[in-house]
Write a protein that holds these residues in place. Structure first.
Motif: not given
Length: 275
Positions: A144, A147, A151, A155, A168, A172
Motif C-alpha cells: 500500500w 501503491y 501504483r 499494481f 486485492n 493485501h
C-alpha cells in the motif's frame, strides 16, 4: 526445633498467595477457553481459513493475463506462475496458519499453561510468529505504501480488469487485519528469539533467491520497480525488504507480550511457586 512465628507467617502468606494466583489463573482460563471469547476465536479462524482458501482458489484458477501476448511477454508472465509473487505465497501461509489454528480449536489445546503439550498448538504458534504475522504485515504495508506512491510500479492499472478489488483486499489488506485479530484473541508463546528469527530470515532469503531464479529464466524481475534500479540500489532494496520483515517479526513479539502481559505474569508466578 519448631518453626518460629515469623516463619509460620511467611509460610502462610506464601500459601495464600499461591492460592490467590491459582484462582486468578483459573478465572482467566475459564474466560479464555469458554464462553464468548472461545467462539470469537473460533469464528476468526473459521472465516480466515475459508476466506484465504477461496482467495487462493480464485487467484489461481480465475485470474489470468490477457490472451494474445507476444511470445516474449508470455514467457515473462508464465515463468514461475503465481508462485513468484510474495503476495500469493503469503496468502498460502495465512490459509495454512488459520487452518491449523482452527484444527487446534477443535482438537488441540487452548488452555493458559506454562508449557503446552499439544504439538498442533506448538506448530501453530511457530508458524504465526515466524511467518504468518511478519510476512502479512510486510506484504500489506509494502504494497500500500508503493501503491499510494506510484501504483504502476507494483499494481498497474491494467490489472483492474482482471484482478477484482475484493481479491486485492483479501491478499493485501485482510492478511494483516486478521493476523492482528488473531493476536488479540489467541494466546500464544513465541518461540525462542533465535528459532523465530532463523525461520523468518530463512524464508525471506529463499524468496530472494527464488526471485533471482525467475529473473534468470524469464528475463524480467518479479516486480517492475526493480527493473530501472542500478545493482547497488536493487540490492539495497532487497536488504531493506529482509530487514523490514525482521522488524515485523519483532513487532509481533512485542505486541504479543503487551497484549497478554497479565496472563504471562500469572504463569510466571505459578512457575516460581511450583519450583
Amino acid at each position: 526445633m519448631g518453626k518460629s512465628k515469623k516463619q509460620l507467617r511467611e509460610q502462610y502468606a506464601a500459601t495464600e498467595a499461591a492460592k490467590a494466583n491459582n484462582v486468578q489463573l483459573e478465572t482467566c482460563n475459564d474466560a479464555y477457553t469458554s464462553g464468548a471469547f472461545k467462539y470469537l476465536r473460533f469464528l476468526v479462524h473459521l472465516l480466515a481459513a475459508a476466506q484465504f482458501s477461496y482467495g487462493i482458489y480464485y487467484h489461481y484458477f480465475n485470474v489470468h493475463w490477457p490472451k494474445g501476448l507476444h511470445e516474449e511477454d508470455e514467457l515473462k508472465t508464465r515463468w514461475g506462475g503465481k508462485f513468484k509473487y510474495l503476495t500469493f505465497l503469503d496468502v498460502i501461509i495465512q490459509a495454512i496458519y488459520h487452518t491449523l489454528a482452527l484444527l487446534n480449536d477443535l482438537f488441540g489445546d487452548n488452555t493458559l499453561n506454562t508449557a503446552s503439550k499439544s504439538k498442533l498448538r506448538i506448530i501453530r504458534d511457530y508458524i504465526f510468529a515466524a511467518f504468518a504475522f511478519p510476512v502479512a504485515h510486510n506484504v500489506c504495508i509494502s504494497f500500500w505504501v508503493i501503491y499510494i506512491w506510484d501504483r504502476e510500479l507494483i499494481f498497474p492499472t491494467a490489472l483492474d480488469a482482471i484482478f477484482p478489488s475484493w481479491l486485492n483486499h483479501v491478499v493485501h489488506t485482510n492478511v494483516a487485519l486478521l493476523a492482528i485479530m488473531d493476536l488479540f484473541t489467541c494466546f500464544r508463546r513465541y518461540p525462542s528469539r533465535l528459532a523465530g528469527i532463523t525461520g523468518n530470515v530463512s524464508f525471506m532469503l529463499l524468496y530472494i533467491i527464488w526471485m533471482h531464479i525467475v529473473r534468470y529464466f524469464s528475463g524480467q524481475w518479479v516486480y517492475p520497480l526493480l527493473e530501472p534500479l542500478s545493482m547497488p540500489m536493487r540490492y539495497l532494496m532487497l536488504v531493506a525488504l529482509l530487514g523490514f520483515n525482521l522488524f515485523c517479526y519483532l513487532l509481533g513479539e512485542v505486541i504479543n507480550s503487551i497484549v497478554w502481559e497479565p496472563e504471562f505474569k500469572l504463569l510466571k508466578q505459578q512457575k516460581i511457586k511450583q519450583s
